[in-house]
Write an enzyme that holds these catalytic residues in place. Structure first.
Site, PDB file in Angstrom:
ATOM      1  N   GLY A   1      -9.911  -3.769  -1.927  1.00 17.30           N
ATOM      2  CA  GLY A   1     -10.885  -5.071  -1.511  1.00 17.30           C
ATOM      3  C   GLY A   1     -12.167  -4.604  -2.007  1.00 17.30           C
ATOM      4  O   GLY A   1     -12.979  -5.656  -2.264  1.00 17.30           O
TER       5      GLY A   1
ATOM      6  N   ILE B   1      -5.456   2.260  -0.130  1.00 18.22           N
ATOM      7  CA  ILE B   1      -5.333   1.641  -1.499  1.00 18.22           C
ATOM      8  C   ILE B   1      -5.746   0.032  -1.233  1.00 18.22           C
ATOM      9  O   ILE B   1      -6.347  -0.628  -2.280  1.00 18.22           O
ATOM     10  CB  ILE B   1      -3.716   1.776  -2.170  1.00 18.22           C
ATOM     11  CG1 ILE B   1      -3.439   3.192  -2.429  1.00 18.22           C
ATOM     12  CG2 ILE B   1      -3.748   0.925  -3.431  1.00 18.22           C
ATOM     13  CD1 ILE B   1      -4.481   3.976  -3.315  1.00 18.22           C
ATOM     14  N   ASP B   2      -5.215  -0.579  -0.287  1.00 18.82           N
ATOM     15  CA  ASP B   2      -5.476  -1.811  -0.026  1.00 18.82           C
ATOM     16  C   ASP B   2      -7.029  -2.067   0.235  1.00 18.82           C
ATOM     17  O   ASP B   2      -7.634  -2.948  -0.041  1.00 18.82           O
ATOM     18  CB  ASP B   2      -4.811  -2.443   1.504  1.00 18.82           C
ATOM     19  CG  ASP B   2      -3.515  -2.697   1.125  1.00 18.82           C
ATOM     20  OD1 ASP B   2      -3.171  -3.285   0.001  1.00 18.82           O
ATOM     21  OD2 ASP B   2      -2.768  -2.891   2.079  1.00 18.82           O
ATOM     22  N   VAL B   3      -7.644  -1.136   1.257  1.00 22.16           N
ATOM     23  CA  VAL B   3      -9.225  -1.102   1.446  1.00 22.16           C
ATOM     24  C   VAL B   3      -9.996  -0.806   0.076  1.00 22.16           C
ATOM     25  O   VAL B   3     -10.896  -1.642  -0.205  1.00 22.16           O
ATOM     26  CB  VAL B   3      -9.497   0.258   2.414  1.00 22.16           C
ATOM     27  CG1 VAL B   3     -10.871   0.114   2.554  1.00 22.16           C
ATOM     28  CG2 VAL B   3      -8.876  -0.389   3.865  1.00 22.16           C
TER      29      VAL B   3
ATOM     30  N   ASP C   1       0.603  -1.240  -0.139  1.00 24.01           N
ATOM     31  CA  ASP C   1       0.149   0.013   0.040  1.00 24.01           C
ATOM     32  C   ASP C   1       0.825   1.183  -0.019  1.00 24.01           C
ATOM     33  O   ASP C   1       0.788   2.312  -1.079  1.00 24.01           O
ATOM     34  CB  ASP C   1      -1.085   0.172   1.301  1.00 24.01           C
ATOM     35  CG  ASP C   1      -1.863   1.203   1.429  1.00 24.01           C
ATOM     36  OD1 ASP C   1      -2.956   1.136   0.570  1.00 24.01           O
ATOM     37  OD2 ASP C   1      -1.252   2.249   2.036  1.00 24.01           O
TER      38      ASP C   1
END
Length: 411
Positions: free
Chosen positions: A188, A183-185, A151
């Site tokens: 997802g 960015i990870d969230v 991220d």
């Protein structure tokens, strides 16, 4: 006896081979909507985030349990099993499970699961209806495909850090990451949307498909209006602190005792703001009458507003403006946000009981409010391997076979 309401994804089976945040966030979304998510973890070690602490969960006496709270953020409503996918019997077991799955989610490096026979082509041959979602840093092709992606580095590479933080030359100026691994969230969330689209498409075709999700692609996508502005003008936006590049006044202001956030998005709101603070003439001033004019004359507007807003406390300004339909609010800490009466009224904090005398795990409610098929919280984030025997029994393995796999080191 009260029956549980139906869930939107009842009957959907998800084999979750992902770890850390982007993949687990995706599968938690599916689990919250009713999918049966089986989280596959490494024996002994488990998901990396089980050890990402402090902070740790606390027991009833307030002592750290060495269970990292990070893991609980994205793994509720799942069942955990431990399988060693490097073990031939572990690989065979996962292929057996994939034959009955609707969805597989994984975030290994490009081609990393091919050696185990757990790549899309191998599993598609066994289950043509399978929807297979791969999450990587840079996607399955391109010059960076083989790179590991995280991220923080993607926030830097996609330009997000170049527009986050105070401008160079100002106190505290310089690029900053967001306070959450956004960015990870977002990845997802995009991945769960793609999976739902693929499930719907399968209703018509009877076939599954492959989904290629890349953190860098998502990072570029969520630049949103900032990307659109660059593409329209060729001028790269920069950092401006809390100032909005296209709206004014839309930022924080110092008050007598802290700060207040004004989010004025149209000319009517600005006129009501001016009337409320006793300066109706500002809204008739040609420099400030329209949003475009206010953006062009931002410095002059702020020179007028800043001394006025320092004359009262934050709560006083909010009390004055909130019933005038002028968007405003405090800049809360996380603790203050959870204590906010609106947050409490919406039931944002949830408690997930774990049983066995363990204290409940606190979490944040899923924000999707569906009237007919609501989100259901039926499982706390699982202990490592908590459901191994239960899940394998559902796949037809008896206790002797399970014990043999355990003795062989496959589970």
């Amino acid at each position: 006896m009260t029956q549980s309401p139906p869930t939107a994804l009842a009957g959907i089976k998800v084999l979750d081979l992902s770890r850390v945040l982007a993949g687990p966030w995706c599968t938690q979304m599916l689990a919250d909507l009713g999918a049966d998510v089986v989280k596959v973890e490494r024996p002994v070690a488990g998901d990396d985030t089980r050890h990402w602490g402090p902070p740790f969960l606390r027991d009833e006496d307030g002592n750290d349990t060495r269970e990292a709270s990070y893991f609980t953020a994205c793994n509720r409503n799942k069942r955990s099993i431990t399988v060693d996918m490097a073990h031939p019997q572990g690989q065979a077991l996962l292929r057996r499970m994939a034959c009955e799955a609707d969805v597989v989610v994984e975030n290994f490096k490009v081609g990393g699961l091919q050696q185990y026979g757990l790549d899309y082509d191998s599993l598609k041959a066994l289950n043509p209806r399978l929807i297979y979602c791969s999450i990587t840093g840079f996607g399955q092709d391109g010059p960076y495909a083989e790179r590991a992606g995280y991220d923080l580095m993607v926030q830097a590479m996609c330009g997000l850090m170049s527009i986050t933080g105070h401008a160079d030359g100002t106190p505290g100026g310089g690029p900053l990451k967001a306070g959450v691994a956004v960015i990870d969230v977002f990845t997802g969330l995009y991945a769960s949307n793609a999976i739902l689209a693929a499930i719907n498409a399968r209703h018509a075709t009877g076939q599954g498909q492959y989904i290629d999700m890349a953190l860098l692609d998502v990072g570029m996508a969520v630049l949103a209006n900032q990307a659109a502005g660059f593409l329209a003008t060729g001028t790269a936006p920069g950092r401006a602190g809390n100032v909005h590049p296209s709206l004014a006044p839309y930022q924080d202001f110092a008050t007598q005792d802290g700060n207040v956030l004004l989010a004025i998005g149209n000319d009517g709101q600005f006129a009501r703001f001016c009337a409320a603070i006793g300066e109706p003439g500002w809204a008739q001033d040609a420099r400030f009458a329209t949003n475009t004019a206010r953006v062009h004359h931002r410095a002059a507007l702020l020179a007028l507003m800043e001394p006025v807003l320092r004359q009262r406390g934050t709560a006083d300004w909010i009390a004055l403006l909130e019933d005038k339909a002028v968007p405003c609010g405090p800049i809360n800490t996380v603790a203050q946000a959870f204590a906010d009466p609106q947050v409490q009224a919406r039931g944002v904090r949830i408690e997930l009981p774990r049983g066995d005398g363990l204290p409940a795990v606190a979490g944040v409610a899923n924000p999707m409010r569906l009237s007919a098929t609501p989100v259901v919280y039926h499982r706390a984030p699982p202990a490592l391997g908590q459901h191994t025997d239960e899940v394998l029994e559902q796949f037809g393995l008896d206790s002797a076979r399970i014990e043999a796999l355990r003795n062989a080191g496959a589970i």
